[in-house]
Design an enzyme around this catalytic site. Structure first.
Site, PDB file in Angstrom:
ATOM      1  N   ASP A  73      -2.838 -13.167  -3.526  1.00  0.00           N
ATOM      2  CA  ASP A  73      -2.272 -11.877  -3.903  1.00  0.00           C
ATOM      3  C   ASP A  73      -0.889 -11.621  -3.325  1.00  0.00           C
ATOM      4  O   ASP A  73       0.035 -11.247  -4.034  1.00  0.00           O
ATOM      5  CB  ASP A  73      -3.229 -10.764  -3.463  1.00  0.00           C
ATOM      6  CG  ASP A  73      -2.681  -9.386  -3.739  1.00  0.00           C
ATOM      7  OD1 ASP A  73      -2.369  -9.109  -4.916  1.00  0.00           O
ATOM      8  OD2 ASP A  73      -2.536  -8.595  -2.796  1.00  0.00           O
ATOM      9  N   ASP A 105      -1.292 -12.587   2.156  1.00  0.00           N
ATOM     10  CA  ASP A 105      -2.613 -13.001   2.614  1.00  0.00           C
ATOM     11  C   ASP A 105      -3.156 -14.091   1.702  1.00  0.00           C
ATOM     12  O   ASP A 105      -2.435 -14.640   0.871  1.00  0.00           O
ATOM     13  CB  ASP A 105      -3.553 -11.788   2.661  1.00  0.00           C
ATOM     14  CG  ASP A 105      -3.547 -11.010   1.332  1.00  0.00           C
ATOM     15  OD1 ASP A 105      -3.034 -11.538   0.321  1.00  0.00           O
ATOM     16  OD2 ASP A 105      -4.056  -9.878   1.319  1.00  0.00           O
ATOM     17  N   TYR A 126      -6.975  -2.109  -3.484  1.00  0.00           N
ATOM     18  CA  TYR A 126      -6.557  -1.900  -4.867  1.00  0.00           C
ATOM     19  C   TYR A 126      -7.509  -0.955  -5.601  1.00  0.00           C
ATOM     20  O   TYR A 126      -7.922  -1.233  -6.717  1.00  0.00           O
ATOM     21  CB  TYR A 126      -6.451  -3.246  -5.605  1.00  0.00           C
ATOM     22  CG  TYR A 126      -5.248  -4.051  -5.183  1.00  0.00           C
ATOM     23  CD1 TYR A 126      -3.977  -3.694  -5.586  1.00  0.00           C
ATOM     24  CD2 TYR A 126      -5.393  -5.159  -4.349  1.00  0.00           C
ATOM     25  CE1 TYR A 126      -2.868  -4.421  -5.182  1.00  0.00           C
ATOM     26  CE2 TYR A 126      -4.284  -5.887  -3.937  1.00  0.00           C
ATOM     27  CZ  TYR A 126      -3.031  -5.514  -4.373  1.00  0.00           C
ATOM     28  OH  TYR A 126      -1.929  -6.234  -3.973  1.00  0.00           O
ATOM     29  N   GLU A 128       6.571  -7.334   3.182  1.00  0.00           N
ATOM     30  CA  GLU A 128       5.596  -8.215   2.556  1.00  0.00           C
ATOM     31  C   GLU A 128       6.041  -8.529   1.137  1.00  0.00           C
ATOM     32  O   GLU A 128       6.918  -7.864   0.567  1.00  0.00           O
ATOM     33  CB  GLU A 128       4.192  -7.602   2.550  1.00  0.00           C
ATOM     34  CG  GLU A 128       3.105  -8.598   2.143  1.00  0.00           C
ATOM     35  CD  GLU A 128       1.698  -8.139   2.446  1.00  0.00           C
ATOM     36  OE1 GLU A 128       0.785  -8.970   2.343  1.00  0.00           O
ATOM     37  OE2 GLU A 128       1.507  -6.964   2.802  1.00  0.00           O
TER      38      GLU A 128
END
Length: 836
Positions: A444, A447, A597, A811
């Site tokens: 994703d 991670d 999510y 990120e």
């Protein structure tokens, strides 16, 4: 203020822990947490956390004062904020789970909180006092495979001291010092203080992950025994009696003593540890039932709760009886049908393809390192004829590198022409826990989890860009690479949809994954958990989004791979029907996804989105009628605040304007874009700043919608395209600081993204040392350049720090790049047409 501490995973000389904070007050000046251990940490022990600074350590090494960093000073907008700590360098043979602690949160910076030691709330000390009216005892299992379930109380949470395991083969108690005892059946037990906890809105048994996993020759899953309304002095020396409809081989708990088996493995007892024998409020005991391989979680569990000396009966209602099967709302049920890699034509049912026994064998590996790591060759692209000149940046280069980012996110067995030489095969056993092949797909973000919902959204938007701006991909010579990139995701979705009403939507446990900092290849022997939705546990958002992705991709492959396109449409039809006929929010069936999510927007937008894409793929009126009939009732006529993995309304508006030419739809699109251009806040240099978490992602998505809208409404084209260009140019470096937000684009590009695999050390030979949190906390650039990845972006005032520990601003994620890449393709299209 409310805070909790939990041990998530332990090793012989280290542990991973998590601190949960519930901020109560607003403020951006920083905060502190005091971690108070029940006993001193050894002198050589080290605590590392990428999201806090260590401000002070008490003289006896029991209290560690941690303070916020620059990127997370203001957490008041969050319901719960979590960060992880790695405790390392413990003495050999230390049981790290014994380092229980209490967390205390301050909504301001405290330089030294050692004074709280004067009155210690940590159990099991005899002088313990606590102001909490509810004490919740929680834990996490001993490896990364089981989930890390916690239930933090209002003020303090006490973590575990030791693990108790009893087995049917040898009835033993396994703790740091192993002894062997036999569990005799008590005679004529008093039962006056026993009650049944079956049924009602607060049952005594709560299944958590009944999908389970296979480890050490056993099927394991997680569940919880719980009792509400306890009163100190009235419910001491409690006992849970658990009567399982199917026998267990063993039962593990961190926070209770386990006795059993009784009644041929059906009956097991949970009894208190010294620190939780007499408590107020709510008692929760996390446990790991273990069964023979091939088993499924028991369909029924009867619970009795006794206290104050009363003993339950040790007989079973199920011994020798086959109960009626029932399914709990949170259960993920395993079925026996599934889909082959290539589905039959539309309307057919599908059956599960055989799974290679060799892939899932105990001696098979889950990941393989390449012999050595080396740098990615990112320069194998054709220079754009429009740069320099028409464009300030080489859009061919940007497209090329963005596609490389998706290749760096690949899971599964990599192809022979893999272009990311520091990535190897990984996730080779994905799906083995459910006897299905779930290899492939994309990790994703920074991670190593495969989340189906954002992955499907990313695939849909990338496919849309390929459809709308195919000429840009042809111009840049990246069409073949882009199609292969998309196919990596759609191949995975086909595997994950084994039968019409069954879709695997996640591989890997997020809490366990986030408790480690490692490459996907480091998980050499891991079998990860798989999560699915079905008719008893539907997930409308993710099923409909996957249908949209497959329908959109079928258009991409219609000319080059017509049979494959037919396969994708067949799966898309079934998934839309499943999503529409079994409506339920995704996070209710897969609760673990709620922190990552959860679709805050609901599922109406995904149903419209899937239907409009199926109309484009099939030209069938029924799908278009579904959209026109439900457009306003489902909320599509309103001004959407964003276009994102969670909200697809703007995409529906543009596609309907394009398909029908109707001015009402065009007006909806214009209201959406005028809101983005004029009403949503901006940074000083003009970036549309929708949210602190990944503002570049939202700005890129607005830009992509603008590029498509420019083709739909020629009267607004110049305004839309100029806006899109300004947003993308900002991300590529057209801002006051000259800061680029795309990795590998030259000077001032991010060098320290929050991304595990790229931050881990390079290697010159195998075996490779396992990566750890030292890579997160190291100084300097990531050893491997994650070319093409778009990082989260600046603060509202335009400030940005290239900090690996800042997952809010630094990120990367597959959904970040999807709108960005497609917007860049749109700008290249307009440059080619002389309309930029």
């Amino acid at each position: 203020m409310s805070a909790s501490f939990a041990v998530l995973d332990i090793w012989p000389q280290s542990a991973i822990t998590r601190v949960n904070i519930k901020p109560a007050n607003r403020g951006a000046s920083g905060w502190s947490v005091a971690i108070m251990f029940a006993k001193p940490l050894p002198a050589g022990a080290v605590i590392q956390s990428g999201h806090t600074n260590q401000a002070a350590v008490s003289s006896d090494r029991r209290i560690f004062t941690l303070t916020s960093k620059s990127h997370n000073q203001d957490i008041s907008r969050l319901g719960v904020y979590s960060f992880y700590m790695h405790i390392s360098n413990l003495p050999a043979n230390t049981d790290a789970s014994q380092y229980i602690a209490t967390a205390v949160f301050y909504d301001r910076v405290i330089t030294d909180a050692s004074c709280i030691q004067n009155i210690s709330p940590v159990r099991p000390f005899p002088t313990t006092t606590t102001a909490s009216t509810t004490t919740t005892t929680t834990t996490a299992p001993p490896t990364t495979q089981p989930p890390s379930t916690t239930a933090p109380p209002p003020t303090t949470t006490t973590t575990t001291q030791s693990t108790t395991t009893t087995t049917r083969r040898t009835t033993t108690t396994q703790a740091p010092t192993t002894t062997t005892t036999t569990t005799p059946a008590p005679t004529a037990p008093p039962s006056g203080n026993c009650e049944s906890l079956d049924g009602g809105d607060k049952p005594g048994y709560v299944p958590l992950n009944t999908n389970g996993w296979t480890e050490q020759g056993l099927f394991k899953y997680t569940a919880r025994a719980e009792k509400y309304g306890l009163r100190r002095g009235q419910n001491a020396d409690w006992i849970f009696k658990l009567d399982f409809s199917s026998p267990l081989e063993s039962l593990v708990s961190y926070v209770a003593n386990v006795e059993g088996p009784f009644a041929n493995g059906h009956v097991w007892l949970l009894k208190p540890k010294s620190y939780n024998r007499d408590i107020d409020g709510q008692l929760q005991i996390l446990m790991i039932p273990q069964m023979t391989v091939g088993s499924t979680a028991p369909s029924q569990v009867k619970v009795n709760f006794c206290h104050s000396g009363s003993q339950p009966s040790l007989t079973s209602q199920f011994n020798g009886v086959t109960p009626t099967t029932t399914t709990a709302a949170t259960t993920t049920t395993t079925t026996t049908t599934a889909a082959p890699a290539t589905a039959p034509p539309s309307g057919s049912t599908t059956t599960r393809a055989p799974v290679s026994a060799a892939r899932c064998a105990n001696n098979a590996v889950n990941a393989v390192f390449p012999p050595r790591s080396s740098a990615t060759n990112a320069n194998n692209f054709i220079r754009s004829p429009y740069f320099p000149g028409t464009t300030t940046y080489d859009f061919n280069e940007v497209l090329h590198k963005s596609i490389l980012f998706y290749e760096a996110q690949r899971s599964g067995p990599l192809p022979q022409n893999n272009r990311i030489p520091w990535r190897g095969d990984s996730g080779l056993k994905d799906g083995c826990d459910q006897s299905i092949d779930l290899t492939g797909g994309w990790y994703d973000a920074g991670d190593n989890i495969k989340f189906g919902f954002p992955m499907a959204y990313s695939a849909t938007v990338l496919a849309w860009g390929l459809i709308e701006f195919r000429d840009a991909y042809v111009e840049s010579r990246e069409l073949n690479n882009a199609r292969k990139s998309l196919e990596w995701a759609t191949d995975y979705f086909v595997k994950a949809h084994p039968s019409p009403n069954e879709l695997y939507v996640q591989v890997g446990d997020p809490a366990a994954d986030h408790a480690k900092w490692e490459r996907p290849e480091d998980a050499i022997n891991t079998v990860r958990r798989s999560y699915k939705i079905d008719t008893q546990n539907p997930g409308t958002e993710v099923a409909a989004e996957t249908a949209a992705a497959l329908a959109a991709a079928s258009i991409v492959f219609r000319q080059s791979k017509p049979n494959y396109a037919n396969t994708l449409v067949a799966h898309a039809r079934q998934l839309f029907e499943f999503a529409n006929s079994h409506r339920r929010n995704y996070h209710l069936s897969v609760p673990g996804v709620a922190s990552y999510y959860k679709s805050w927007n609901g599922y109406n937008d995904e149903l419209l989105w899937a239907a409009v894409w199926l109309h484009k793929a099939t030209n069938e009126a029924s799908y278009l009628n579904f959209v026109t009939t439900n457009y306003n009732n489902f909320g599509a006529g309103n001004v959407a605040p964003e276009f994102s993995w969670d909200n697809k309304y703007a995409g529906v508006q543009v596609l309907m304007a394009q398909i029908t030419g109707n001015n009402n739809y065009k007006s909806d699109v214009d209201r959406f874009l005028q809101n983005a251009m004029n009403n949503i806040g901006k940074t000083p240099d003009g970036l549309t700043w929708k949210s602190q978490w990944g503002p570049n992602r939202y700005a890129a998505n607005f830009a992509f919608i603008a590029t498509v809208a420019g083709r739909v409404d020629s009267t607004k084209r110049s305004q839309y395209v100029t806006y899109a260009k300004n947003q993308i140019y900002y991300m590529l470096g057209s801002n006051t600081n000259g800061q680029k937000y795309v990795i590998g684009m030259g000077a001032n590009s991010p060098q320290k993204p929050h991304h595990r695999a790229s931050s881990c050390p390079a290697w010159t030979a195998v075996p490779v040392q396992t990566c750890d949190f030292n890579a997160l906390n190291m100084q300097g650039a990531n050893p491997h350049v994650l070319y093409g990845a778009l990082v989260g972006g600046p603060a509202r005032n335009g400030a940005y720090t290239d900090d690996r520990s800042d997952y809010i601003s630094n990120e990367v994620a597959t959904d970040y790049n999807a709108g960005f890449q497609s917007a860049v393709a749109g700008l290249l299209h307009y440059a080619k047409a002389g309309q930029l």
